[in-house]
Scaffold this motif. Sequence first.
Motif, PDB file in Angstrom:
ATOM      1  N   PHE A  22     -25.107  76.523  38.343  1.00  0.00           N
ATOM      2  CA  PHE A  22     -25.304  75.731  39.395  1.00  0.00           C
ATOM      3  C   PHE A  22     -26.706  75.170  39.082  1.00  0.00           C
ATOM      4  CE2 PHE A  22     -28.194  74.172  42.224  1.00  0.00           C
ATOM      5  CZ  PHE A  22     -27.598  72.502  43.102  1.00  0.00           C
ATOM      6  N   ASP A  23     -28.157  76.038  38.168  1.00  0.00           N
ATOM      7  CA  ASP A  23     -29.355  75.641  38.240  1.00  0.00           C
ATOM      8  C   ASP A  23     -28.548  75.311  36.331  1.00  0.00           C
ATOM      9  OD1 ASP A  23     -30.763  76.235  39.797  1.00  0.00           O
ATOM     10  OD2 ASP A  23     -30.809  78.422  39.246  1.00  0.00           O
ATOM     11  N   ASN A  25     -26.212  73.573  35.471  1.00  0.00           N
ATOM     12  CA  ASN A  25     -25.457  71.837  35.417  1.00  0.00           C
ATOM     13  C   ASN A  25     -26.390  71.213  36.093  1.00  0.00           C
ATOM     14  OD1 ASN A  25     -22.483  73.626  34.760  1.00  0.00           O
ATOM     15  ND2 ASN A  25     -22.329  73.411  36.996  1.00  0.00           N
ATOM     16  N   GLU A  26     -27.684  71.345  36.919  1.00  0.00           N
ATOM     17  CA  GLU A  26     -28.417  70.270  37.393  1.00  0.00           C
ATOM     18  C   GLU A  26     -29.223  70.261  36.130  1.00  0.00           C
ATOM     19  OE1 GLU A  26     -30.745  67.930  39.482  1.00  0.00           O
ATOM     20  OE2 GLU A  26     -28.438  68.926  40.257  1.00  0.00           O
ATOM     21  N   ALA A  27     -29.370  70.996  34.823  1.00  0.00           N
ATOM     22  CA  ALA A  27     -30.491  71.111  33.947  1.00  0.00           C
ATOM     23  C   ALA A  27     -29.779  69.494  33.035  1.00  0.00           C
ATOM     24  CB  ALA A  27     -30.893  72.326  33.666  1.00  0.00           C
ATOM     25  N   ARG A  29     -27.303  67.344  34.027  1.00  0.00           N
ATOM     26  CA  ARG A  29     -27.618  66.332  34.485  1.00  0.00           C
ATOM     27  C   ARG A  29     -28.464  65.641  34.095  1.00  0.00           C
ATOM     28  NH1 ARG A  29     -28.687  63.901  38.500  1.00  0.00           N
ATOM     29  NH2 ARG A  29     -29.571  66.030  39.311  1.00  0.00           N
ATOM     30  N   GLN A  30     -30.182  66.679  34.224  1.00  0.00           N
ATOM     31  CA  GLN A  30     -30.759  65.661  34.206  1.00  0.00           C
ATOM     32  C   GLN A  30     -31.148  65.438  32.798  1.00  0.00           C
ATOM     33  OE1 GLN A  30     -33.799  68.631  36.039  1.00  0.00           O
ATOM     34  NE2 GLN A  30     -33.368  68.710  37.457  1.00  0.00           N
ATOM     35  N   ASP A  33     -29.069  61.987  32.188  1.00  0.00           N
ATOM     36  CA  ASP A  33     -30.042  61.624  32.830  1.00  0.00           C
ATOM     37  C   ASP A  33     -31.395  60.912  31.883  1.00  0.00           C
ATOM     38  OD1 ASP A  33     -28.068  61.520  35.071  1.00  0.00           O
ATOM     39  OD2 ASP A  33     -29.574  61.919  36.190  1.00  0.00           O
TER      40      ASP A  33
END
Length: 241
Positions: A22-23, A25-27, A29-30, A33
């Motif tokens: 999860f961490d 994937n979030e990284a 995504r950021q 972005d």
Amino acid sequence: MRRLPLLMLVGLLGSQPAWALFDDNEARRQIADLKIASEARFDQQARAQLELSAQIQRQAEEIARLRGQVETLSHELEQAKQRQQDFYLDLDSRLRRFEAAPTAASAGGPQAAVAGDQGTETRSYDAALDLFKAAKYAEAAAAFASFVQQHPTATLAPNAQYWLGNAWFAQRNCNKAIEAQSQVITRYPDSDKAPDALLAISTCQQELGNRKGAAQSLETLLQKYPASPAADKARERLKKN
């Protein structure tokens, strides 16, 4: 009871990779972005630079156009001043001939005949000059050419040949103008119009983009007629070049 803590421990250990995934994937995504935002800013800056470059180019073209207009107007003003000066000189020369005409006419005989011929020549020349003043340049060119053909040795022949060149130049036919002005120099080298003809040739060569030829004509003018009023203008032009 002993199995309960063990099961809880196994459950915790089994869930750890899910949290780590999860961490990540979030990284990602950021990061994606940030990359998108960075590219958007870059595109915006690039468009702004292109627009600024286009604006600068348009301004440069406008400045060049205005500079061309200023040079054209300056040239036309110079030509107008030259024509006005020539008009006064022609008028003065004709007045001097008219003042001398009564004496010759009163003597009778051949002198009276010569005075009559000069009167005819003067009227023919004045008619051609009037056409030029009226901006009827094609008709003026034909009239001056006819005058030179009929009166090649007349006192006004160099003037007529010079104005023939000006009539062609007024029609924006620089090649014909150069041809006509060259005849002034070759056929009437001692005429007051010869240095003016060289100056006019230089102007035509400049109009045709022949800067080297224009400078050479000015140099020739200074060599052959250094004390003429046209020589002063030639020196000014050479300084500008």
